[in-house]
Design a protein around this motif. Structure first.
Motif, mmCIF file in Angstrom:
data_model
loop_
_atom_site.group_PDB
_atom_site.id
_atom_site.type_symbol
_atom_site.label_atom_id
_atom_site.label_comp_id
_atom_site.label_asym_id
_atom_site.label_seq_id
_atom_site.Cartn_x
_atom_site.Cartn_y
_atom_site.Cartn_z
ATOM 1 N N ALA A 735 0.838 -1.204 0.000
ATOM 2 C CA ALA A 735 0.000 0.000 0.000
ATOM 3 C C ALA A 735 0.872 1.254 0.000
ATOM 4 N N THR A 736 1.924 1.240 0.806
ATOM 5 C CA THR A 736 2.834 2.386 0.819
ATOM 6 C C THR A 736 3.556 2.529 -0.509
ATOM 7 N N THR A 737 3.917 1.399 -1.113
ATOM 8 C CA THR A 737 4.629 1.433 -2.400
ATOM 9 C C THR A 737 3.771 2.067 -3.493
ATOM 10 N N VAL A 738 2.495 1.654 -3.603
ATOM 11 C CA VAL A 738 1.664 2.200 -4.682
ATOM 12 C C VAL A 738 1.347 3.673 -4.436
ATOM 13 N N ARG A 739 1.254 4.065 -3.170
ATOM 14 C CA ARG A 739 1.023 5.491 -2.897
ATOM 15 C C ARG A 739 2.259 6.308 -3.280
ATOM 16 N N TRP A 740 3.453 5.769 -3.016
ATOM 17 C CA TRP A 740 4.677 6.472 -3.438
ATOM 18 C C TRP A 740 4.760 6.548 -4.962
ATOM 19 N N LEU A 741 4.363 5.476 -5.629
ATOM 20 C CA LEU A 741 4.416 5.464 -7.097
ATOM 21 C C LEU A 741 3.502 6.521 -7.691
ATOM 22 N N ALA A 742 2.362 6.770 -7.069
ATOM 23 C CA ALA A 742 1.430 7.775 -7.594
ATOM 24 C C ALA A 742 2.014 9.169 -7.522
ATOM 25 N N GLY A 743 3.022 9.382 -6.672
ATOM 26 C CA GLY A 743 3.694 10.664 -6.599
ATOM 27 C C GLY A 743 2.891 11.706 -5.855
ATOM 28 N N ALA A 744 3.536 12.844 -5.688
ATOM 29 C CA ALA A 744 2.892 13.973 -5.009
ATOM 30 C C ALA A 744 2.319 14.918 -6.044
ATOM 31 N N SER A 745 1.163 15.450 -5.760
ATOM 32 C CA SER A 745 0.513 16.361 -6.692
ATOM 33 C C SER A 745 0.969 17.792 -6.424
ATOM 34 N N ALA A 746 1.273 18.490 -7.518
ATOM 35 C CA ALA A 746 1.660 19.898 -7.405
ATOM 36 C C ALA A 746 0.495 20.831 -7.692
ATOM 37 N N ASN A 747 -0.706 20.253 -7.900
ATOM 38 C CA ASN A 747 -1.847 21.096 -8.261
ATOM 39 C C ASN A 747 -2.266 22.051 -7.143
ATOM 40 N N GLU A 748 -1.862 21.736 -5.887
ATOM 41 C CA GLU A 748 -2.209 22.642 -4.799
ATOM 42 C C GLU A 748 -1.363 23.913 -4.827
ATOM 43 N N ARG A 749 -0.156 23.818 -5.369
ATOM 44 C CA ARG A 749 0.729 24.987 -5.397
ATOM 45 C C ARG A 749 0.846 25.606 -6.785
ATOM 46 N N VAL A 750 0.494 24.849 -7.807
ATOM 47 C CA VAL A 750 0.646 25.307 -9.186
ATOM 48 C C VAL A 750 -0.671 25.107 -9.914
ATOM 49 N N PHE A 751 -1.148 26.154 -10.565
ATOM 50 C CA PHE A 751 -2.352 26.044 -11.392
ATOM 51 C C PHE A 751 -1.915 26.074 -12.858
#
Length: 975
Positions: A735-751
């Motif tokens: 579960a931790t591995t697939v969440r890491w694979l999905a990456g972090a979203s930059a949509n909160e800081r970048v439009f």
């Protein structure tokens, strides 16, 4: 009037005037006549200097130079060398100067004009999408008419163009029409580029005609400058206007839909339809290829708006298409337009499992709170549109051949260019044995799947029988011939073999031809070179003869494992012979047979190929896309080598890098019952390794482009899982591995927003107040409609905003991703689409193309739609040219060798006596006899001079001095 030399004695005056006359290039008298009497008294048979040089000057006068500035080279060289160039005898110096002049002549590229009868005729054919389908038939008819008018010396060639241009055939006296074969970008029309390419084929001085066959609808730069260049070169431009059938045009100009909506949110979108005249037409709405609504709508002349409403639940990208039908439509290609809508939703993981089963991994992820979508390989939603709705994908022990067509390319692009995540787990149908070696998926994984000698247990002797029949000469999807792809596949198999292995290659058509006899894989480059030279030779493939030839090669093999790979066309396999009895004999003797069939299971000879593989206890692969052949050949070699799986229990060691993912609660990991073998790539990171002698990576991960990928080499649910299935940390780790694979979203800081303005895509990026420092770290990546990625440059437009623009060159979907460099954060952007090719955009004036062709031909003094009998009309008195550079190069080489010979061998030119010297000697003797006699000296007392004192010559009287001075003056004048 006299001259200054007349002040001297008469003979000297005559000699001096003759010398002055020669220096001025004027004839002079050789006797006592006056200077104005040209040639009076000249010796018979002697030619005057100006008369002798006139033919040479007349012959050299027309010579032109492409680079006359090259004659500055000797001056520059002499200035650099200074006195060094003058060392040596006069002969050496003269040879050096001549060599410099010859080299300068080579660089200047002298050209001698020559008269040539004949005229050039170049077809300039438009191949863009806007041309009707029967355009080439019209060119064929024009070619027949032109060939009928050809005379001796005439040459014909052809250039085709669209957005770019290509030379199909240079002007030749033996030209014959053949359909164009060059690959062009047909989503544009650049008339100027086509004309420029054709004009470059016309030699300077040649009379020529360019026949432009086009609809005239130019999407490139103005071609007027090229037409003027043709006029200056004396080249005429004629045009044949190609018109589409039909007089009316109804076009769906645009489908305006929101770029992004939330799952379950209702929304509205509109289609804009323009019609030449009012009328009722059928209208159809499709979503993802399925008809949602249809009916008839009344259209007004001009622009019409049609509104639609919809609601979407499934996250991902969904495509809407609006179609209209019109009778006698001039451009039916613009009757259908497309738009895409991105639906956002919660984080989800797609698990592709054997048979679409719910298993230990899917249940563990669901229990850990991860939304899981389970799918079988054949029906997995592995398109770019569908993948947009997932954060990560897991390929769990499924073979590559079971995935949908194009799925691996889509997966690789989604990870690398759009920020997706991918996990592959081990097993007998995964990694190398699963056919992922030489695949796009391997490119994005942190491990490579080749066979290395340290993992080999048995040596292999393999005989490959390749179909080289006529069908193999056909081109595949990427333009490469099927035969070349089969050669590459064989090379991919050979590259996996080692020095202990042996290989033979047989090319088969109506008979077998041994290209590479059975022998050890020692000199791989030489072996691969011989295989890549195999070409299609026509005929069919005789399967029975191929099997017998392969078996004969294996007789000389001493390796323990013997295998035959038969590659054949599934629709053209002939003469199977006694395979039904022969192949079982091979199997009993320990020789296995696998078949790679080019085609599908429904082809006429597919059943035969499957039967051969079954009797030979091997495998049968069917490949519809020939570009997949290298991957399939590699898969078969890995499987027959049987060395890519370790089927023994082993312990596992944890390395510090895995702790950075937060995937483990402690520092221990469960043992495994076996694992797949793969090797870490250069930038890959290892989190788990086996405790056996292999010390193989069990879990590897890395950043792959914008996305992330990981490989778990153990089997998560199967016979090789061992204690892993009962391990308490199983769910937390994956579960931790697939969440890491999905990456972090930059949509909160970048439009970020992607829009379309005409034929241009506009990517706008904005950051929040206080986040201006991020602007220097943002990188934009765009995935084009053809699936190829390209990077665009973000330009700052204000304090918190960046923008990038790029051309929309072809119809289709354009996607973009924004990364914050060094942070691993990615902002996903809603895609845009170009409804159809720019070539099919509605033209308000149907005759604009014909007028454009008329304008260009008018500039170049040509005609639009000239009569067939006058296509080749025009002056045939052409001028050719012959380059003298090669002749000067040979001369320079000869001078170079001669200069070396003169220097090294101390050669000198023979000196021939001249009449002037003989006359000068006689004059010297006469002057000496006329000189006054010297006064006899008084005899001195004989004495022995001192040894250190050199005897001095007697003093010379004034008469001798004057005589010697006069002789020197005469010699200078004679020179």
């Amino acid at each position: 009037m006299g001259c200054k030399c007349c002040e001297s004695s008469r003979p000297a005056r005559v000699r001096r005037c003759r010398s002055a006359a020669r220096a001025l290039g004027s004839p002079a008298s050789s006797g006592t006549g006056s200077l104005g009497n040209k040639g009076a008294g000249a010796p018979p048979g002697r030619r005057e200097a100006p008369t002798a040089t006139k033919p040479l000057v007349a012959a050299l006068a027309p010579i032109g130079f492409s680079h006359p500035e090259a004659f500055l080279l000797p001056v520059v060289v002499l200035l650099l060398l200074r006195r060094g160039a003058w060392h040596g005898s006069r002969v050496v110096v003269v040879l050096r100067l001549a060599l410099l002049l010859a080299l300068a002549g080579v660089l200047a590229d002298p050209v001698l004009p020559l008269g040539q009868p004949g005229r050039d005729f170049v077809f300039v054919v438009d191949r863009s999408r806007s041309m009707p389908g029967d355009a080439m038939a019209a060119v064929d008819e024009l070619a027949r008419q032109v060939l009928a008018q050809r005379r001796p010396g005439d040459r014909i060639g052809m250039v085709t163009f669209a957005r770019d241009a290509a030379v199909e055939a240079a002007p030749s006296e033996t030209w014959a029409f053949t359909p164009p074969a060059r690959t062009l970008d047909v989503d544009g029309t650049d008339l100027g580029r086509g004309l420029q390419k054709a004009l470059a084929l016309v030699s300077p001085g040649r009379r020529a005609t360019l026949l432009l066959v086009s609809d005239g609808e130019n999407t490139g730069a103005d071609a007027a400058d090229v037409a003027r260049a043709a006029l200056r070169a004396g080249v005429r431009i004629d045009a044949k206007v190609v018109r589409r059938a039909g007089g009316l045009d109804v076009a769906v100009e645009d489908v305006a839909a929101p770029g992004e909506v939330a799952s379950g949110e209702p929304f509205q979108f509109s289609a804009f339809v323009r019609a030449d005249v009012a009328g009722e037409v059928p209208v159809r709405l499709l979503r993802d290829g399925v008809v949602l609504a249809e009916g008839r709508r009344h259209l007004q002349a001009g622009r019409n708006r049609i509104a639609f409403r919809d609601r979407l639940q499934e996250p991902g990208v969904h495509a809407y298409e609006v179609e209209v039908d019109a009778v006698e439509d001039r451009v039916p290609e613009n009757n259908r337009a497309r738009a895409v809508v991105r639906v956002t939703g919660p984080f989800r993981v797609l698990c592709v499992t054997p048979g679409g089963r719910q298993d230990r991994l899917t249940r563990a992820l669901t229990g850990a709170g991860v939304a899981v979508v389970v799918s079988a390989a054949g029906s997995a939603p592995l398109t770019l549109d569908a993948l947009d709705g997932f954060g990560a994908v897991v390929l769990e022990d499924v073979p590559a051949e079971d995935l949908p067509a194009g799925a691996m390319r889509a997966l690789a692009a989604w990870v690398r260019d759009l920020g997706g995540g991918l996990l592959m787990t081990g097993g007998g149908a995964s990694f190398g044995p699963g056919g992922y070696h030489h695949s796009p998926v391997e490119d994005v994984l942190p491990v490579t799947m080749e066979i290395r000698q340290e993992q080999r247990k048995h040596a292999l002797a393999m005989a490959v029988a390749l179909d080289r029949s006529g069908s193999m000469a056909m081109a595949a999807a990427d333009g490469t011939t099927k035969m070349e792809l089969a050669d590459r596949g064989t090379c991919a198999a050979i590259e996996l073999l080692g020095r202990a292995d042996a290989v033979a290659v047989i090319a088969v058509d109506s008979a077998p031809h041994v290209v590479l006899p059975m022998g050890p894989v020692a000199d791989k480059p030489a072996i691969l070179d011989r295989v890549m030279r195999i070409e299609s030779m026509g005929g069919g493939i005789y399967v029975g003869a191929a099997l017998h030839a392969a078996a004969n090669e294996l007789l000389a093999a001493t390796q323990g494992t013997k295998h035959i790979v038969l590659f054949a066309d599934a629709a053209d396999s002939e003469e199977p012979g006694d395979y039904a009895t022969f192949v079982p004999k091979l199997a009993r003797a320990g020789v296995t047979v696998s078949v790679i069939g080019l085609g599908s299971k429904t082809d006429s000879d597919a059943a035969l190929l499957e039967d051969i593989a079954t009797l030979g206890k091997g495998r049968c692969f069917f490949v519809t896309d020939a570009t997949e052949l290298p991957r399939v050949f590699a898969q078969e070699t890995i499987q027959v080598a049987r060395s890519s799986l370790v089927e023994e229990p082993t312990g596992v060691s944890v390395l510090p890098d895995v702790l950075a993912l937060g995937a483990l609660a402690g520092t221990t990991f469960s043992d495994v019952g076996g694992y797949s073998i793969a090797y870490l790539k250069e930038r890959g990171q290892v989190g788990l390794v086996t405790d056996d002698e292999q010390k193989a990576p069990l879990f590897a991960f890395w950043q792959s482009g914008l996305g992330r990928a990981a490989a778990f080499l153990g089997e998560v649910d199967g016979r090789l899982s061992g204690p892993l299935g009962a391990w308490s940390g199983f769910a937390g780790f994956f579960a931790t591995t697939v969440r890491w694979l999905a990456g972090a979203s930059a949509n909160e800081r970048v439009f970020a927003e992607l829009g379309r303005r005409g034929h241009e895509g506009v990517l706008s990026v904005e950051v929040e107040a206080g986040q201006e420092a991020l602007l220097g770290k943002l990188r934009a990546h765009v995935l084009g409609a053809d699936g190829r990625p390209f990077e665009v440059t973000l330009v700052r437009t204000d304090d918190r905003r960046l923008e990038a623009r790029f051309a929309l060159a072809a119809e289709g979907v354009y996607r973009a991703g924004i990364e914050i460099e060094g942070s691993g954060e990615v902002a996903r952007v809603a895609p845009i689409t170009l409804p159809y090719s720019p070539e099919f955009e509605r033209r308000l004036d149907p005759d604009a193309g014909a007028r454009e062709l008329g304008r260009l031909t008018g500039i170049a003094e040509g005609r639009v739609d000239p009569p067939a009998a006058e296509l080749f009309a025009g002056d045939r008195d052409s001028r050719g040219a012959r380059s003298l550079a090669a002749l000067l190069a040979w001369l320079a080489l000869g001078l170079f060798v001669l200069e070396i010979a003169v220097r090294r061998l101390a050669l000198s030119l023979p000196r021939w006596p001249r009449r002037g010297r003989l006359r000068r000697s006689a004059r010297d003797e006469a002057a000496a006899s006329a000189a006054p006699a010297a006064v006899p000296a008084t005899p001195a007392v004989a004495a022995t001079p001192a040894p250190s004192v050199r005897p001095q010559p007697p003093p010379e009287d004034i008469g001798g001095i004057l005589a010697r001075s006069k002789a020197r003056t005469d010699r200078r004048l004679e020179r």
